[in-house]
Scaffold this active site. Structure first.
Site, PDB file in Angstrom:
ATOM      1  N   GLY A  61      45.152  -7.428   4.362  1.00 32.64           N
ATOM      2  CA  GLY A  61      44.713  -6.936   5.718  1.00 32.64           C
ATOM      3  C   GLY A  61      44.827  -5.234   5.719  1.00 32.64           C
ATOM      4  O   GLY A  61      44.771  -4.414   4.717  1.00 32.64           O
ATOM      5  N   GLY A  62      45.149  -4.834   6.941  1.00 39.85           N
ATOM      6  CA  GLY A  62      45.395  -3.519   6.992  1.00 39.85           C
ATOM      7  C   GLY A  62      46.558  -2.987   6.273  1.00 39.85           C
ATOM      8  O   GLY A  62      46.610  -1.642   5.963  1.00 39.85           O
ATOM      9  N   GLY A 107      26.724  20.532 -17.926  1.00 42.19           N
ATOM     10  CA  GLY A 107      27.437  20.625 -16.864  1.00 42.19           C
ATOM     11  C   GLY A 107      28.900  20.248 -17.054  1.00 42.19           C
ATOM     12  O   GLY A 107      29.876  20.537 -16.341  1.00 42.19           O
ATOM     13  N   ALA A 108      28.974  19.058 -17.906  1.00 43.70           N
ATOM     14  CA  ALA A 108      30.414  18.512 -18.176  1.00 43.70           C
ATOM     15  C   ALA A 108      31.371  19.536 -18.713  1.00 43.70           C
ATOM     16  O   ALA A 108      32.591  19.618 -18.489  1.00 43.70           O
ATOM     17  CB  ALA A 108      30.351  17.342 -19.042  1.00 43.70           C
TER      18      ALA A 108
END
Length: 548
Positions: free
Chosen positions: A203-204, A438-439
């Site tokens: 859960g949380g 771009g790498a």
């Protein structure tokens, strides 16, 4: 004068009256109970504390049968012997109506101790009490140690073993979780935060490990998910086990939530201690240094043989890392997730560094969305805590394809780009072999601010590989050629000789030196020493807007 006035005889004796007797007896003072002595009070105190620390025998036995240690046993292994100082041992839930039994500690042991003599603050959830569920008192104890950790500039370690929010305390349990999360965000980048999952974390509660800097999980016993298998099946019809949904291997290899995964609690806790030894206590301190070991003059001839000259031949970048760092020892993070990039903490000449490297044995070391995320988060951690960065580059580019594009490779790649551009710590780039497109830029190139760029003679820095470039630049010529293969081979050789020779980038100031691979360790150590006092002022702003 009447006869009565002169009567001197005794008055008649009064008859027995039981009620009068009771009244008289009540008016007579009784002996008071003996006041307890100091020795008695001390004995009672010791007895109560012994009962609290011993816990419920049946519950402790159940914990052991599940293959788990108790909260106190875990803290005993984690902290230096005799260093633990407990806080709020007597704290109990204030909810009398919903919880007729209100055990001391309220299901969490909290306090402070030392690891190798250095102060840390800790809490360990106690599954033997209310299943370690979080209520108001439980949460307030965690809040207290988190506040103390932040105010003293000490690392914060949480040992999680909890059934989640305590239903009987309703919204106050949720309020307690919110207080934990807010404090984690306030402490982010100020003190290191380690979350260790040794049982359920549902859960949380699962957001706490997600907000931590490092998350450890133990196989079989650790489970982490927002919604359990029953809810998943009810909503989607999908049948899944606890292990398949949120086990350690799932989070270690698929979701990336777990930084490190272990087979047993003992090994896990040993590595928590080791990781703390590599980290500074806070963002104003430096990581603990060890003695210099002569790295600035240390040549490693083996490096010249580890990496094939052919750009498409795979090799294990971990072997390169082992030759560069002290004693071949490095602590790899997220080893099973996004394996095409390596992130590790190590020492070079006694100084802690963060190492980022492409991994050619996994997808040729290409960058994809997960590898970009993994490296970006690591770079930001190192920058926040003054850990210098060493980046080993051998990257063919970003992974192409519709799946990557639709999943946001642009956005995730920008996260890594942003992380490097924002980093102010000393940064050294080593181009081991290829660095395309771009790498190349994203992997801490000169253009985005690396302080020192070194390259091996095998380096190839270009927009793309020679063959790909020729296919684009000479497409029409090749289509019309009588012998296209022969012509292509000649053009590829000419392109590589003109634009991809080892000194092309160095001639233009994008590489500071082309080094002998055997001198990599000494060159990096010398560079780190040169950059140790680096200072960089950032433009004033509240914060940037990283493309999350």
């Amino acid at each position: 004068m009447t006869s009565a006035e002169h009567d001197t005889s005794e008055p008649p004796r009064a008859r027995h009256n039981p009620s009068l007797h009771v009244v008289r007896e009540a008016q007579e003072p009784r002996s008071r109970p003996t006041e307890p002595t100091m020795s008695v009070l001390r004995r009672r105190r010791r007895g109560l504390r012994d009962r609290i620390t011993a816990g419920n025998d049946a519950a402790v036995d159940r914990q052991h049968r599940l293959g788990k240690r108790t909260a106190r046993e875990r803290l005993e292994q984690l902290l230096d012997k005799g260093s633990f100082v407990e806080i709020d041992m007597y704290r109990r839930s204030a909810s009398r109506s919903n919880l007729p039994k209100r055990p001391y500690t309220d299901g969490v042991v909290a306090g402070s101790g030392t690891i190798d003599g250095r102060r840390v603050f800790v809490y360990a959830q106690d599954f033997t009490i209310f299943g370690g569920s979080l209520g108001e008192a439980h949460a307030s104890k965690i809040h207290k140690v988190m506040d103390l950790a932040l105010s003293t500039g000490s690392p914060m370690i949480g040992l999680n073993d909890s059934g989640g929010a305590r239903i009987q305390e309703g919204v106050m349990a949720l309020h307690g979780y919110g207080g934990i999360f807010r404090r984690q965000v306030e402490a982010s980048g100020v003190i290191p935060q380690l979350s260790v999952i040794m049982g359920p974390c549902a859960g949380g509660a699962a957001y706490s490990p997600a907000l931590a800097d490092f998350t450890f999980m133990v196989r079989e016993t650790a489970k982490m998910y927002l919604t359990g298998p029953d809810v998943v099946e009810a909503v989607s019809g999908e049948h899944v086990t606890h292990e398949e949904l949120g086990g350690a291997d799932v989070h270690g290899s698929r979701s990336g939530v777990a930084t490190l995964v272990y087979d047993d609690e003992e090994t896990c806790i040993e590595d928590v201690r080791y990781l703390v030894s590599l980290l500074p206590s806070n963002n104003l301190d430096r990581a603990p240094r060890e003695r210099e070991c002569g790295a600035t003059g240390d040549e490693r001839p083996a490096l010249a043989d580890l990496v094939p000259v052919e750009p498409t031949q795979p090799y294990d970048m971990r072997d390169v890392v082992a030759e560069i760092v002290d004693d071949g020892d490095f602590f790899e993070l997220h080893e099973q997730w996004a394996r095409n990039v390596i992130c590790a903490l190590a020492r070079i000449d006694g100084e802690v560094v963060g190492v980022v490297g492409n991994q050619p044995v996994e997808f040729a070391g290409v960058l994809d969305r997960m590898a970009s995320q993994k490296a970006a988060r690591f770079v930001r951690f190192c920058d926040a805590f003054n850990v210098p960065l060493v980046t080993l580059v051998d990257v063919p580019g970003f992974l192409p394809g519709t799946e990557q594009e639709h999943a946001g490779i642009i956005r995730h790649g920008a996260q890594l780009l942003y992380a490097y551009c924002e980093a102010t710590v000393p940064r050294i780039q080593v181009i081991v072999r290829k660095a395309y497109g771009g790498a190349y830029i994203v992997m801490d190139s000169r253009s985005i601010g690396t302080d020192l760029s070194l390259a091996w003679p095998t380096n190839e820095i270009a927009v793309m590989g020679a063959e790909g470039a020729v296919n684009v630049l000479h497409r029409r010529e090749l289509a019309e050629a009588v012998d296209a293969d022969s012509r292509r081979a000649k053009l590829v050789a000419e392109y590589a000789e003109e634009y991809m020779h080892p000194h092309y980038a160095a001639e233009r100031g994008l590489v500071d030196d082309v080094i002998d691979p055997a001198q990599t360790r000494s060159a990096v150590a010398t560079g780190l020493a040169m950059l140790r006092d680096k200072r960089k002022r950032m433009a004033p702003r509240k914060h940037g807007n990283i493309p999350l």
